[in-house]
Design an enzyme around this catalytic site. Structure first.
Site, PDB file in Angstrom:
ATOM      1  N   ASP A  40     -26.741   7.733  31.342  1.00  0.00           N
ATOM      2  CA  ASP A  40     -26.921   6.309  31.048  1.00  0.00           C
ATOM      3  C   ASP A  40     -28.226   5.797  31.647  1.00  0.00           C
ATOM      4  OD1 ASP A  40     -23.430   5.254  31.295  1.00  0.00           O
ATOM      5  OD2 ASP A  40     -24.511   6.407  29.796  1.00  0.00           O
ATOM      6  N   ALA A  41     -28.567   6.281  32.847  1.00  0.00           N
ATOM      7  CA  ALA A  41     -29.786   5.823  33.509  1.00  0.00           C
ATOM      8  C   ALA A  41     -31.029   6.218  32.705  1.00  0.00           C
ATOM      9  CB  ALA A  41     -29.860   6.384  34.931  1.00  0.00           C
ATOM     10  N   ASP A  44     -31.241   3.965  29.652  1.00  0.00           N
ATOM     11  CA  ASP A  44     -31.753   2.642  30.029  1.00  0.00           C
ATOM     12  C   ASP A  44     -33.266   2.672  30.240  1.00  0.00           C
ATOM     13  OD1 ASP A  44     -29.244   1.519  29.937  1.00  0.00           O
ATOM     14  OD2 ASP A  44     -28.855   1.772  32.083  1.00  0.00           O
ATOM     15  N   GLU A 118     -16.834 -10.664  36.644  1.00  0.00           N
ATOM     16  CA  GLU A 118     -15.779  -9.692  36.351  1.00  0.00           C
ATOM     17  C   GLU A 118     -16.358  -8.289  36.375  1.00  0.00           C
ATOM     18  OE1 GLU A 118     -14.296 -10.845  32.541  1.00  0.00           O
ATOM     19  OE2 GLU A 118     -16.199 -10.527  31.524  1.00  0.00           O
ATOM     20  N   LYS A 120     -17.414  -4.647  35.216  1.00  0.00           N
ATOM     21  CA  LYS A 120     -17.884  -4.037  33.965  1.00  0.00           C
ATOM     22  C   LYS A 120     -17.247  -2.652  33.851  1.00  0.00           C
ATOM     23  CE  LYS A 120     -22.036  -3.081  31.276  1.00  0.00           C
ATOM     24  NZ  LYS A 120     -21.669  -1.683  30.918  1.00  0.00           N
ATOM     25  N   ARG A 141     -16.770  -1.086  18.374  1.00  0.00           N
ATOM     26  CA  ARG A 141     -17.930  -1.979  18.308  1.00  0.00           C
ATOM     27  C   ARG A 141     -18.857  -1.605  17.152  1.00  0.00           C
ATOM     28  NH1 ARG A 141     -21.154  -4.631  22.248  1.00  0.00           N
ATOM     29  NH2 ARG A 141     -20.097  -3.618  23.962  1.00  0.00           N
ATOM     30  N   LYS A 328     -26.108  -3.902  36.680  1.00  0.00           N
ATOM     31  CA  LYS A 328     -25.772  -2.471  36.648  1.00  0.00           C
ATOM     32  C   LYS A 328     -25.959  -1.850  38.039  1.00  0.00           C
ATOM     33  CE  LYS A 328     -25.092  -0.344  33.302  1.00  0.00           C
ATOM     34  NZ  LYS A 328     -25.914   0.072  32.160  1.00  0.00           N
ATOM     35  N   CYS A 441     -14.199  35.140  53.625  1.00  0.00           N
ATOM     36  CA  CYS A 441     -14.678  36.117  54.599  1.00  0.00           C
ATOM     37  C   CYS A 441     -13.564  36.317  55.625  1.00  0.00           C
ATOM     38  CB  CYS A 441     -15.944  35.600  55.283  1.00  0.00           C
ATOM     39  SG  CYS A 441     -16.460  36.603  56.691  1.00  0.00           S
TER      40      CYS A 441
END
Length: 737
Positions: A40-41, A44, A118, A120, A141, A328, A441
């Site tokens: 997402d970053a 954006d 609110e 997100k 949507r 964000k 181990c």
């Protein structure tokens, strides 16, 4: 006179604009299908670059530009439906300066006297249409104007009413509502475990993708098996009932929410209406710190002008309302290149693969290493060295590689091969028990890596909490450079250390994520430090602090001593249960496996592990040495059944002035009670401090007595009967379950 800038667009700018449009459309489509190949970053960042180009060159803006569209292309698998009112996207703010700039723009046009804040939710936006109270359609949507008909699938979601509740107010003739469909985090993890067990398909990367994939099933019976939920956060088209005709029903966003709740639609219990931007920033900051308190994933906060008349006056741009914005949070899921996969050995001998990656910022901090758990997990995730991978970091947990972005492979990737010998001592690796997925181990006492990790663990907050005994100190005590000898043969020697042992020690500084020596940026050589002595060869101040804290650690409760022994499967919860029941190390050591397993909260696996640990000679010697040094080996002062909170379960939430979180739990344990993390009908009391969050709400809903800090002190000093009288939620005011 030169031509306007919006006409003379350099060829390279036009080419970059076209490239960004193609890439963003492609990424939107992949996101919509639940198979994104960038974070997402990154999306954006690309969108921001495109907007900046179009602001400089407006002639490039067309209806087909990603900046003018919301969402993604429509799949041909579902019928297209047109929304009654366009579903707008939101503008983003990534810091308080951008948030303040939005507020300044809004208040410059009209005075704003209230904001609704609110969460997100990181889910899938859905549009519901009710006619005369009956759900007639549900749609995704889509591009904001046209979505996909998913009515049959949405009808399988239990929290979404087929018919609106008209017991309080008549249902509207027409009501279009918007909300977010999501999969709660715990349910998502259980779904992935189920998928992994039956091998039906690859596990989902995150709850958002799981929700999207579940809603787009062709067979609603499959959707019905997924524990989806929804929270409503907006209204589209609206025609009131005949008896309400002419009335102005929705005067504010918060009033609309109250009415939607009366009609039985699912609402958030975490939204808040505030008067000032200072309060908005407080709300944003609180949930940035408590991001994982809700049962669902969030990626920010939505701030809306509460007054609907002001919303209409502020209006919208071509794609986003001017009266709302999304703040964000730093992303918790990003993509980066996996450079290598190495292995490290832990305190119980478990050898764990970890990824070495190109450094990337995730959840606000730079990450270079991430766990891969075991060889089977590497194979299950299909990760190859050289892959672009999805990296996730939730809260304070160790970053985890979710999986590869297969579409970005170029053929140079290679498979990881698990080593056959311990990376620290060279001992051949093996399974501790048949069927174990982990390799270990077996050289438990002498493996320098295991000893270092155990000593560092003893110093941790969940064990004896010795601040001066950090990772570098643990390394110095167990792995000094020649000619020094290790000060600790094993952890049994910890409380017999002397200053004379410490002063000569020189050691490499190890990176706690990789256990490899850090390098000096000037020389490129491994860093070497004299950790305990100064330049004159005298003890540093940290030495005095270390011995002071070691002395304090001797009086810590029995359960902390048990945790510090690094018995497999015995964490703080199991140690508290054992200490509460047996009250002494001798009693635990002498108990049979059956007696251990009978303790509430223990069971056969932990019982077997405890029994096997005490049967090892050098383990028993650790306990003997600690006891001889004065370490507390029993919880004194109470006869069986005489402690005030025997059998009482307490949950502590929020910040208390007179107790740390661990201190409050220890106080409960000292009186025989159990401090747990979740509220249920079996919880006896919930203690709340500042910012208590959802646990307080659940306590009120279930009718569990709630105490403030003063009531908590009464509980500890006088017991449950006295504390019950001080509950701050009287029984007559609790909500029905």
């Amino acid at each position: 006179m030169s031509a306007p800038d919006n006409i003379e667009v350099p060829d390279e700018v036009r080419a970059r604009h076209a490239e960004l449009c193609r890439d963003l459309d492609d990424h939107s489509y992949r996101y919509y299908l639940g198979a994104p190949i960038i974070s997402d970053a990154e999306y954006d960042r690309l969108m921001l670059e495109l907007r900046e180009i179009e602001e400089r060159h407006p002639i490039l803006v067309t209806q087909d530009s990603p900046t003018q569209k919301v969402g993604a292309p429509i799949s041909v698998d579902f019928a297209e439906v047109e929304h009654l009112v366009r579903m707008e996207s939101l503008g983003n703010a990534f810091d308080f300066d951008e948030l303040n700039a939005w507020a300044d723009r809004a208040s410059a046009e009209v005075p704003v006297d209230g904001y609704l804040c609110e969460l997100k939710i990181d889910g899938l936006a859905v549009d519901l249409v009710y006619e005369r109270g009956r759900l007639i359609r549900a749609a995704t949507r889509g591009d904001g104007r046209v979505g996909e008909d998913i009515t049959l699938n949405v009808r399988t979601i239990g929290v979404i009413p087929e018919r609106l509740d008209e017991s309080v107010r008549p249902a509207p003739e027409l009501l279009e509502v918007r909300g977010e469909v999501f999969l709660p985090v715990e349910d998502f993890e259980e779904l992935n475990r189920r998928i992994a067990a039956d091998g039906s398909h690859a596990p989902f990367a995150n709850p958002r993708n799981a929700a999207a994939g579940s809603l787009r099933q062709k067979d609603p019976r499959v959707t019905a098996t997924r524990p989806l939920s929804m929270i409503v956060h907006g209204v589209g088209a609206y025609t009131p009932a005949a008896e309400d005709a002419g009335a102005t029903v929705f005067t504010s966003q918060s009033q609309a929410y109250r009415l939607l709740g009366e009609w039985g639609l699912p609402l958030s219990d975490r939204y808040k209406v505030v008067a000032t931007m200072d309060e908005v920033r407080d709300y944003v900051s609180h949930y940035q710190e408590h991001r994982h308190d809700p049962a669902y994933e969030i990626d920010g906060i939505v701030i809306k002008v509460d007054d609907i008349a002001l919303q209409r006056r502020l209006g919208s741009t071509s794609r986003a309302p001017r009266w709302a914005i999304a703040y964000k949070y730093p992303p918790e899921e990003v993509t980066t290149r996996l450079i290598d996969i190495k292995v490290g050995v832990g305190r119980t001998g478990r050898v764990t693969p970890y990824g070495v990656m190109e450094p990337v910022v995730v959840a606000g901090s730079e990450v270079e290493f991430a766990t891969l758990h075991n060889a089977q997990e590497v194979a299950r995730k299909g990760v190859l060295i050289g892959d672009v991978v999805v990296l996730r970091k939730a809260g304070d947990v160790i970053p985890e590689i979710v999986g590869p972005v297969v579409e970005r492979r170029d053929g140079n990737e290679r498979e990881f091969v698990m080593p056959e010998t311990c990376p620290e001592c060279g001992t051949p690796l093996g399974q501790q028990k048949e069927g174990d997925v982990d390799l270990r181990c077996p050289n438990a006492r002498s493996c320098p890596g295991q000893l270092r990790e155990r000593v560092a663990f003893i110093a941790g907050r969940k064990a004896l909490d010795i601040e001066a005994l950090g990772y570098v100190a643990a390394t110095a005590l167990t792995q000094p450079l020649e000619p020094s000898e290790p000060a600790l043969r094993d952890e049994g020697d910890l409380f017999d250390l002397t200053v004379e042992q410490l002063l000569p020690i020189r050691t490499h500084v190890l990176d706690p994520d990789t256990t490899e020596p850090k390098t000096d940026p000037k020389t490129g050589e491994p860093k070497v430090v004299s950790f305990f002595a100064n330049m004159k060869g005298e003890p540093k101040k940290t030495v005095e602090k270390l011995f002071e804290q070691l002395e304090e650690a001797k009086s810590k409760p029995l359960w902390r001593v048990l945790v510090s022994l690094s018995i497999r499967h015995v964490g703080p919860r199991a140690a508290e249960d054992l200490a509460r029941h047996f009250r002494s190390m001798d009693a635990i050591r002498e108990a049979t496996e059956e007696e251990l397993a009978a303790v509430d909260g223990i069971g056969p696996t932990i019982a077997r592990s405890v029994r096997e640990w005490f049967e090892v000679d050098w383990h028993a010697e650790i306990v003997r040495k600690w006891a001889a040094a004065g370490v507390r080996m029993e919880d004194e002062g109470h006869e069986p059944g005489s402690r005030l909170l025997e059998g009482v379960t307490v949950v502590v939430t929020g910040s208390l002035e007179g107790f740390t979180r661990d201190g409050a739990k220890e106080a409960v344990a000292e009186e025989g009670g159990r401090a747990t993390a979740s509220v249920s009908k079996k919880t006896a009391f919930v203690v709340v401090g500042d910012a208590p969050g959802s646990k307080y709400d659940k306590a009120v809903k279930l009718g569990v007595p709630v105490l403030d800090e003063a009531g908590f002190r009464v509980l500890l000093e006088q017991g449950p009967e006295a504390a019950e009288k001080l509950r701050i939620n009287p029984p007559e005011e609790t909500e029905a379950e």
